[in-house]
Write a protein that holds these residues in place. Structure first.
Motif, PDB file in Angstrom:
ATOM      1  N   VAL A  10      -1.108  -0.628  -5.725  1.00 23.81           N
ATOM      2  CA  VAL A  10      -2.166  -0.062  -4.897  1.00 23.81           C
ATOM      3  C   VAL A  10      -2.302   1.433  -5.192  1.00 23.81           C
ATOM      4  N   PHE A  11      -3.464   1.964  -4.862  1.00 26.45           N
ATOM      5  CA  PHE A  11      -3.753   3.365  -5.161  1.00 26.45           C
ATOM      6  C   PHE A  11      -4.108   4.182  -3.930  1.00 26.45           C
ATOM      7  N   GLN A  12      -4.254   3.532  -2.769  1.00 27.67           N
ATOM      8  CA  GLN A  12      -4.693   4.247  -1.577  1.00 27.67           C
ATOM      9  C   GLN A  12      -3.598   4.441  -0.532  1.00 27.67           C
ATOM     10  N   GLU A  13      -2.534   3.689  -0.576  1.00 28.50           N
ATOM     11  CA  GLU A  13      -1.529   3.757   0.489  1.00 28.50           C
ATOM     12  C   GLU A  13      -0.777   5.090   0.499  1.00 28.50           C
ATOM     13  N   ILE A  14      -0.442   5.592  -0.675  1.00 26.28           N
ATOM     14  CA  ILE A  14       0.255   6.871  -0.796  1.00 26.28           C
ATOM     15  C   ILE A  14      -0.588   7.761  -1.718  1.00 26.28           C
ATOM     16  N   PRO A  15      -1.203   8.818  -1.178  1.00 33.10           N
ATOM     17  CA  PRO A  15      -2.062   9.669  -2.014  1.00 33.10           C
ATOM     18  C   PRO A  15      -1.331  10.209  -3.246  1.00 33.10           C
ATOM     19  N   ASP A  16      -2.036  10.194  -4.362  1.00 35.96           N
ATOM     20  CA  ASP A  16      -1.571  10.732  -5.641  1.00 35.96           C
ATOM     21  C   ASP A  16      -0.444   9.921  -6.284  1.00 35.96           C
ATOM     22  N   GLU A  17      -0.200   8.706  -5.791  1.00 37.57           N
ATOM     23  CA  GLU A  17       0.844   7.859  -6.357  1.00 37.57           C
ATOM     24  C   GLU A  17       0.256   6.517  -6.770  1.00 37.57           C
ATOM     25  N   VAL A  18       0.787   5.960  -7.851  1.00 40.92           N
ATOM     26  CA  VAL A  18       0.517   4.570  -8.230  1.00 40.92           C
ATOM     27  C   VAL A  18       1.664   3.783  -7.609  1.00 40.92           C
ATOM     28  N   THR A  19       1.337   3.002  -6.595  1.00 44.37           N
ATOM     29  CA  THR A  19       2.350   2.456  -5.709  1.00 44.37           C
ATOM     30  C   THR A  19       2.493   0.954  -5.827  1.00 44.37           C
ATOM     31  N   LEU A  20       3.735   0.524  -5.926  1.00 43.04           N
ATOM     32  CA  LEU A  20       4.061  -0.893  -5.786  1.00 43.04           C
ATOM     33  C   LEU A  20       4.282  -1.123  -4.297  1.00 43.04           C
ATOM     34  N   ALA A  21       3.357  -1.819  -3.647  1.00 45.41           N
ATOM     35  CA  ALA A  21       3.466  -2.126  -2.214  1.00 45.41           C
ATOM     36  C   ALA A  21       4.113  -3.499  -2.068  1.00 45.41           C
ATOM     37  N   VAL A  22       5.191  -3.556  -1.302  1.00 44.34           N
ATOM     38  CA  VAL A  22       5.923  -4.798  -1.067  1.00 44.34           C
ATOM     39  C   VAL A  22       5.743  -5.161   0.402  1.00 44.34           C
ATOM     40  N   ASN A  23       5.061  -6.288   0.656  1.00 46.14           N
ATOM     41  CA  ASN A  23       4.776  -6.729   2.017  1.00 46.14           C
ATOM     42  C   ASN A  23       5.942  -7.524   2.581  1.00 46.14           C
ATOM     43  N   ILE A  24       6.537  -6.991   3.645  1.00 43.23           N
ATOM     44  CA  ILE A  24       7.721  -7.571   4.262  1.00 43.23           C
ATOM     45  C   ILE A  24       7.318  -8.315   5.531  1.00 43.23           C
ATOM     46  N   SER A  25       7.876  -9.497   5.716  1.00 45.94           N
ATOM     47  CA  SER A  25       7.524 -10.335   6.867  1.00 45.94           C
ATOM     48  C   SER A  25       8.405 -10.043   8.079  1.00 45.94           C
ATOM     49  N   ASN A  26       8.158 -10.804   9.152  1.00 45.52           N
ATOM     50  CA  ASN A  26       8.908 -10.754  10.406  1.00 45.52           C
ATOM     51  C   ASN A  26       8.663  -9.458  11.179  1.00 45.52           C
ATOM     52  N   CYS A  27       7.393  -9.017  11.209  1.00 44.96           N
ATOM     53  CA  CYS A  27       7.038  -7.792  11.925  1.00 44.96           C
ATOM     54  C   CYS A  27       7.212  -8.000  13.427  1.00 44.96           C
ATOM     55  N   PRO A  28       7.980  -7.130  14.074  1.00 44.20           N
ATOM     56  CA  PRO A  28       8.207  -7.297  15.506  1.00 44.20           C
ATOM     57  C   PRO A  28       7.084  -6.735  16.387  1.00 44.20           C
ATOM     58  N   PHE A  29       6.138  -5.991  15.831  1.00 44.62           N
ATOM     59  CA  PHE A  29       5.161  -5.291  16.655  1.00 44.62           C
ATOM     60  C   PHE A  29       3.946  -6.135  17.027  1.00 44.62           C
ATOM     61  N   ARG A  30       3.456  -6.945  16.105  1.00 46.60           N
ATOM     62  CA  ARG A  30       2.335  -7.844  16.372  1.00 46.60           C
ATOM     63  C   ARG A  30       1.154  -7.118  17.031  1.00 46.60           C
ATOM     64  N   CYS A  31       0.684  -6.078  16.369  1.00 43.44           N
ATOM     65  CA  CYS A  31      -0.390  -5.243  16.900  1.00 43.44           C
ATOM     66  C   CYS A  31      -1.699  -6.026  17.007  1.00 43.44           C
ATOM     67  N   SER A  32      -2.405  -5.823  18.087  1.00 38.45           N
ATOM     68  CA  SER A  32      -3.715  -6.433  18.262  1.00 38.45           C
ATOM     69  C   SER A  32      -4.658  -5.884  17.183  1.00 38.45           C
TER      70      SER A  32
END
Length: 156
Positions: A10-32
């Motif tokens: 991805v190119f937008q998550e961290i400005p000025d970085e070429v980023t490997l984004a790793v999506n981790i499961s089991n999020c405890p927040f469950r935001c609306s």
């Protein structure tokens, strides 16, 4: 045990970085209004140093940052993987997109070059909205967190 569902460059998550984004499961927040509701479940494959090595070896010198997207159910595990990346791949920065509201001490963020804090509140929007409660910080050379959220905002 940390589990990941997928990854992407991805190119937008961290400005000025070429980023490997790793999506981790089991999020405890469950935001609306969450755009990644599938990550609420405890699904995926174990996220180990061997998996991290595989990702980094696959993309060679193309990435400048690894960003863990989630992992709030096991922050110590995310921090351990961050330290591993720094030790094994000193030229690669590490970020963490957390839904936590704050960090309470340097040990919680000291291994990250970048950290996004704040649960998603639909009425306030994401990082690209000036009214957002979320903040992206970079760690300064003195260890302090420097707010860089405004980098996501479009000029008026």
């Amino acid at each position: 045990m940390l589990k990941y569902v997928d990854s992407d460059i991805v190119f937008q998550e961290i400005p000025d970085e070429v980023t490997l984004a790793v999506n981790i499961s089991n999020c405890p927040f469950r935001c609306s209004g969450c755009h990644s509701m599938h990550l609420w479940k405890d699904i995926g494959e174990p996220l180990t140093v061997d998996v991290i090595d595989g990702f980094i070896n696959k993309y060679g010198g193309a990435i400048t940052c690894v960003c863990f997207m989630g992992g709030d159910a096991e922050p110590d595990g995310v921090a351990a993987l961050s330290r591993y990346v720094h030790e094994r791949y000193p030229g690669i920065k590490v970020g963490w997109y957390s839904g936590r509201s704050a960090v309470t001490n340097k040990d919680e963020y000291g291994s990250f070059d970048y950290i996004k804090l704040g649960p998603y509140i639909e009425s306030l929007g994401g990082l690209d909205n000036r009214s957002t409660n979320q903040r992206l910080y970079r760690r300064g050379t003195d260890g302090r967190l420097i707010d860089m959220t405004s980098r996501f905002w479009k000029l008026p």
